[in-house]
Design a protein around this motif. Structure first.
Motif, PDB file in Angstrom:
ATOM      1  N   MET A   1      35.644 104.639 -71.178  1.00  0.00           N
ATOM      2  CA  MET A   1      36.320 103.747 -72.123  1.00  0.00           C
ATOM      3  C   MET A   1      35.268 102.918 -72.850  1.00  0.00           C
ATOM      4  SD  MET A   1      39.112 100.744 -71.356  1.00  0.00           S
ATOM      5  CE  MET A   1      40.310 101.883 -70.712  1.00  0.00           C
ATOM      6  N   GLU A   5      37.950  99.870 -77.029  1.00  0.00           N
ATOM      7  CA  GLU A   5      39.160 100.312 -76.341  1.00  0.00           C
ATOM      8  C   GLU A   5      39.501  99.388 -75.184  1.00  0.00           C
ATOM      9  OE1 GLU A   5      38.354 104.261 -75.197  1.00  0.00           O
ATOM     10  OE2 GLU A   5      38.697 105.135 -77.181  1.00  0.00           O
ATOM     11  N   ALA A   6      38.464  98.931 -74.460  1.00  0.00           N
ATOM     12  CA  ALA A   6      38.709  98.034 -73.332  1.00  0.00           C
ATOM     13  C   ALA A   6      39.278  96.702 -73.803  1.00  0.00           C
ATOM     14  CB  ALA A   6      37.415  97.813 -72.554  1.00  0.00           C
ATOM     15  N   SER A   8      41.073  96.125 -76.503  1.00  0.00           N
ATOM     16  CA  SER A   8      42.435  96.285 -77.023  1.00  0.00           C
ATOM     17  C   SER A   8      43.412  96.803 -75.976  1.00  0.00           C
ATOM     18  CB  SER A   8      42.414  97.244 -78.220  1.00  0.00           C
ATOM     19  OG  SER A   8      41.929  98.522 -77.824  1.00  0.00           O
ATOM     20  N   ASP A   9      42.948  97.147 -74.793  1.00  0.00           N
ATOM     21  CA  ASP A   9      43.811  97.695 -73.753  1.00  0.00           C
ATOM     22  C   ASP A   9      44.530  96.550 -73.039  1.00  0.00           C
ATOM     23  OD1 ASP A   9      45.057  99.374 -72.037  1.00  0.00           O
ATOM     24  OD2 ASP A   9      43.320  99.708 -70.754  1.00  0.00           O
ATOM     25  N   ASP A  10      45.883  96.620 -72.954  1.00  0.00           N
ATOM     26  CA  ASP A  10      46.664  95.567 -72.302  1.00  0.00           C
ATOM     27  C   ASP A  10      46.383  95.508 -70.804  1.00  0.00           C
ATOM     28  OD1 ASP A  10      47.799  94.893 -74.709  1.00  0.00           O
ATOM     29  OD2 ASP A  10      49.541  96.214 -74.451  1.00  0.00           O
ATOM     30  N   LEU A  11      46.211  96.668 -70.180  1.00  0.00           N
ATOM     31  CA  LEU A  11      45.922  96.689 -68.747  1.00  0.00           C
ATOM     32  C   LEU A  11      44.601  95.987 -68.455  1.00  0.00           C
ATOM     33  CD1 LEU A  11      46.482  97.623 -65.866  1.00  0.00           C
ATOM     34  CD2 LEU A  11      45.412  99.820 -66.438  1.00  0.00           C
ATOM     35  N   PHE A  12      43.600  96.273 -69.271  1.00  0.00           N
ATOM     36  CA  PHE A  12      42.292  95.636 -69.091  1.00  0.00           C
ATOM     37  C   PHE A  12      42.405  94.119 -69.266  1.00  0.00           C
ATOM     38  CE2 PHE A  12      38.181  94.144 -70.537  1.00  0.00           C
ATOM     39  CZ  PHE A  12      37.308  94.763 -69.669  1.00  0.00           C
ATOM     40  N   LYS A  13      43.176  93.682 -70.246  1.00  0.00           N
ATOM     41  CA  LYS A  13      43.353  92.246 -70.479  1.00  0.00           C
ATOM     42  C   LYS A  13      44.032  91.567 -69.298  1.00  0.00           C
ATOM     43  CE  LYS A  13      43.700  92.554 -75.526  1.00  0.00           C
ATOM     44  NZ  LYS A  13      44.582  92.346 -76.697  1.00  0.00           N
ATOM     45  N   ARG A  78      46.600 105.918 -63.206  1.00  0.00           N
ATOM     46  CA  ARG A  78      46.597 104.742 -64.079  1.00  0.00           C
ATOM     47  C   ARG A  78      47.998 104.153 -64.223  1.00  0.00           C
ATOM     48  NH1 ARG A  78      43.751 102.414 -68.413  1.00  0.00           N
ATOM     49  NH2 ARG A  78      45.125 101.572 -70.021  1.00  0.00           N
ATOM     50  N   GLN A  82      49.103 100.305 -63.655  1.00  0.00           N
ATOM     51  CA  GLN A  82      49.687  99.514 -64.738  1.00  0.00           C
ATOM     52  C   GLN A  82      50.977  98.832 -64.286  1.00  0.00           C
ATOM     53  OE1 GLN A  82      49.968 101.749 -68.304  1.00  0.00           O
ATOM     54  NE2 GLN A  82      50.346  99.959 -69.601  1.00  0.00           N
TER      55      GLN A  82
END
Length: 359
Positions: A1, A5-6, A8-13, A78, A82
């Motif tokens: 990633m 991408e990281a 903008s990723d909701d899971l990462f946030k 994943r 999530q």
């Protein structure tokens, strides 16, 4: 990633918010090993999975990158990660203690003529959504109508009881107002009661956040045992270190004294070498002077011997001259009548006379 991408990723946030919630209370960059395990256990619990066993020791300060690597190993799917992250995010960030569908109804109490409370239980059960937050229980019907129950220290939350196929419990917020709840699953009913009591004990978000932080710092029993053993080892090592420090200090003192004595001996040795060098120079000078005198004496003796040799060489030549002179004088007086034999006899007599005179 990639980085974009990281970001903008909701899971990462959400994972970063959860990690920062506990990291901000330590040093702002890392979490303690117990806190990282606490978050992972909460994620596993939401999926009804067994919590992580204590197999490997985590580093003292767990970074966010290390935390993500652990999650990738524990949650290969994943989608599962999530789902569990969303639930844990609601619990610790949005402070939603519990939620779900229940049957509920409001029971009003009225005073009778004999001055006692009479509960009206003729109201129907309502199917709706229940959400439990610190100090508040929110109820919402399917048609959108909402109810709000304030929970404080005086609120009474009764344990669940079986009523036929249902499991029923009550919240008594005041003597006049009571709410009844019902669920077909007794386990879910117990979980709802547990969450409501937690909402009563920690009836604001700050108090609940402190409670969650203390839970995250709580170590497992095995960890506690290991911690005590490590503390004992630490104390023992500190004692040994202190003894070693004292021994090193003593060694440094002895080494300093030895160095000072050695330096003094070296200075004395240098002084003695200087004295020896000066004496040797004097001795060499005296020996050179004596050698010069001897050379002068030898030269003088050689010159005297050379002069004597010259004298010895010169004297015979003068005798020869005198002899020749005497011979010629005798010859002139004898009128040249001398024979060779007489001449030889005359030379012998002359030599005898000369040698007698020299003696």
């Amino acid at each position: 990633m990639s980085v974009n991408e990281a970001i903008s990723d909701d899971l990462f946030k959400q994972l970063f918010r959860l990690f920062s919630l506990f990291a901000d209370r330590t040093n702002g960059a890392t979490c303690k090993p117990a806190q990282a395990e606490f978050l992972i256990d909460e994620l596993l619990r939401e999926l009804r999975r067994q919590t992580t066993p204590k197999v490997h020791d985590l580093p003292d300060d767990v970074t966010f990158n290390e935390f993500l690597n652990l999650l990738q190993v524990i949650f290969p799917d994943r989608e599962d990660l999530q789902i569990s992250t969303s639930r844990v995010f609601e619990r610790f960030i949005n402070h939603v203690i519990g939620k779900g569908f229940v049957l509920f109804r409001k029971v009003s109490s009225k005073k009778g003529c004999l001055n006692f409370l009479r509960k009206n239980c003729n109201s129907r059960w309502i199917f709706g959504w229940c959400q439990i937050e610190p100090g508040i229980v929110r109820l919402k019907e399917t048609n959108g109508k909402e109810y709000q129950i304030e929970i404080n220290e005086e609120t009474i939350i009764e344990p669940p009881t079986s009523d036929g196929e249902q499991c029923v419990w009550m919240i008594i917020s005041s003597p006049e107002i009571t709410y009844q709840f019902s669920h077909l699953d007794p386990i879910q009913a117990q979980l709802f009661v547990k969450d409501m009591r937690l909402s009563k004990d920690y009836n604001n978000r700050d108090v609940l956040a402190d409670f969650d932080y203390k839970r995250s710092m709580k170590m497992r029993p095995r960890d506690e045992k290991i911690r005590k053993e490590l503390e004992k080892d630490k104390e023992r090592l500190e004692v040994e270190l202190e003894e070693e420090r004292k021994n090193r200090l003593d060694e440094e003192i002895v080494r300093g004294l030895t160095t000072r004595l050695l330096k003094q001996e070296m200075e004395k040795s240098e002084q003695m070498q200087q004295v020896i060098f000066e004496l040797r120079n004097k001795l060499d000078h005296e020996n050179g002077h004596e050698a010069t005198i001897e050379e002068k004496v030898l030269v003088k003796q050689e010159s005297e011997a050379f002069e004597n040799e010259e004298i010895e060489i010169i004297l015979p030549s003068r005798e020869d001259q005198i002899q020749q002179y005497a011979y010629h004088l005798y010859a002139s007086q004898a009128d040249d009548h001398i024979t060779s034999d007489e001449e030889e006899i005359w030379k012998q007599n002359y030599n005898l006379i000369v040698s007698t005179q020299s003696v």
